[in-house]
Design a protein around this motif. Sequence first.
Motif, mmCIF file in Angstrom:
data_model
loop_
_atom_site.group_PDB
_atom_site.id
_atom_site.type_symbol
_atom_site.label_atom_id
_atom_site.label_comp_id
_atom_site.label_asym_id
_atom_site.label_seq_id
_atom_site.Cartn_x
_atom_site.Cartn_y
_atom_site.Cartn_z
ATOM 1 N N GLY A 48 -4.703 10.982 5.934
ATOM 2 C CA GLY A 48 -5.883 10.357 5.853
ATOM 3 C C GLY A 48 -5.723 8.704 6.051
ATOM 4 O O GLY A 48 -4.758 8.378 6.212
ATOM 5 N N LYS A 49 -7.114 8.264 5.895
ATOM 6 C CA LYS A 49 -6.905 6.612 5.744
ATOM 7 C C LYS A 49 -6.531 5.952 4.281
ATOM 8 O O LYS A 49 -6.674 4.845 4.309
ATOM 9 C CB LYS A 49 -8.450 6.334 6.211
ATOM 10 C CG LYS A 49 -8.484 6.821 7.815
ATOM 11 C CD LYS A 49 -9.857 6.523 8.308
ATOM 12 C CE LYS A 49 -10.130 6.800 9.598
ATOM 13 N NZ LYS A 49 -11.275 6.347 10.344
ATOM 14 N N GLU A 50 -6.724 6.774 3.372
ATOM 15 C CA GLU A 50 -6.574 6.235 1.952
ATOM 16 C C GLU A 50 -5.344 5.491 1.787
ATOM 17 O O GLU A 50 -5.119 4.347 1.076
ATOM 18 C CB GLU A 50 -6.788 7.209 1.043
ATOM 19 C CG GLU A 50 -6.931 6.605 -0.443
ATOM 20 C CD GLU A 50 -6.966 7.583 -1.445
ATOM 21 O OE1 GLU A 50 -6.939 7.315 -2.958
ATOM 22 O OE2 GLU A 50 -7.542 8.712 -1.298
ATOM 23 N N ILE A 51 -4.102 5.978 2.139
ATOM 24 C CA ILE A 51 -2.819 5.397 1.874
ATOM 25 C C ILE A 51 -2.236 4.967 3.355
ATOM 26 O O ILE A 51 -1.889 5.690 4.270
ATOM 27 C CB ILE A 51 -1.702 6.624 1.574
ATOM 28 C CG1 ILE A 51 -2.099 7.090 0.142
ATOM 29 C CG2 ILE A 51 -0.471 5.804 1.363
ATOM 30 C CD1 ILE A 51 -1.250 7.992 -0.361
ATOM 31 N N MET A 52 -2.549 3.456 3.526
ATOM 32 C CA MET A 52 -2.356 3.027 4.900
ATOM 33 C C MET A 52 -0.940 2.795 5.228
ATOM 34 O O MET A 52 0.231 2.760 4.374
ATOM 35 C CB MET A 52 -2.916 1.611 5.069
ATOM 36 C CG MET A 52 -4.292 1.506 4.557
ATOM 37 S SD MET A 52 -4.710 -0.257 4.909
ATOM 38 C CE MET A 52 -6.732 0.108 4.691
#
Length: 387
Positions: free
Chosen positions: A279-283
């Motif tokens: 997902g986008k939470e952990i870049m």
Amino acid sequence: MCAIDSRSPWKLGVLFSDTGPTAIIERSQKCGVLLAIHEINAAGGVAGRMVEPVLCDPGSVPSEYGRMAEKLIVEDHVRVLIGCYKSSARKEVLPVVERRNALFFYPTLYEGFEYSPNVIYGGACPNQNSVPLASYLLENYGNRFYFVGSDYIYPRESNRVMRNILRQGGGEVLGEVYLPFDGGPEMFGPVLADIAEKKPDVIFSTVVGEMTVAFYRAYHAAGHDALKVPIASLTTNEAEIGRIGAEAAAGNITAAPYFRSIGGEANRRFLENYERQFGKEIMATSCAEAAYFQTRMFAAALSKVGRLDTDLLRECLLGSTWDAPQGQVKIDPDNNHTYLHSRIARVDSHGEFIVQREVVRAVKPDPYLVTPDLNDRRLRLRKTAKS
């Protein structure tokens, strides 16, 4: 050495923290490893056997990395490990892998001045980031620097190296401050007051982890304009910028081999697969990218060697190349470090790193700074965006 058992998976020890002050970066590194393993296993594994990550959470406590490395090798029968962010953590693991003759991948930039036959260094060393960053800052901002760092090995050694590089270019250091990991945001008050009084042209930050978020926010809140006097760093990356926020982060500068905003098909695939998995939470970060390509290079060597033998794997890895998201990388057979790309990027108003300068080709690692020349043509940066 591990004998071949066609029924069991290949084990890879993974030493990254999910908790503690450096988890903000180490979670992305763990994701880089897990993405690489997912891709390897989806393609049939290595010699028909899956790769199994053996995960540990050292909690950002340096001594725990050494203790857990020992456990992985002795109790879990792991022969290859990847992990660590802080140099103090690496220093705990180093004697363990040397004593046990295990292979250790270290996918993090560091202060240099180290070599171990049991370590494959995948992050930038000073000639690949400190030297080009110093050259860029002296050219574009001025020669008056102020150093702010976290209080452990890497910041102190990195600042020592940067001070020597700046001296070559006529730079001076107006102040040098180190702050404890367990302090609150209020500890930046006296530092910012001193910065306001001394009026440097650049702040060179070796503040890491959660402290980075607090420092950048405090710098902005105190009225400092990063477009005029930026915080420049070797460590601040997308994960921390996402937490800092675009308004407080805009204008600040980082030198690294990789930024997620660079082009290229390899990076596009990497980011698509990374986001699909996590997902986008952990870049994705430069440290995540290093963990990713090191895991892929380990698997490639393992497929040729066919066994978890440290000496055979090392011999296969030295001189090997990989088309990483940052561009092609190569493990230098002279010193176990990696040829990496050097890039300077500035945060824009949307909170995205935009590359300002980059080298034409990957830079040979010089961990002992044998030739710390600011005018070295091999490190000449080409302009990629309006500065």
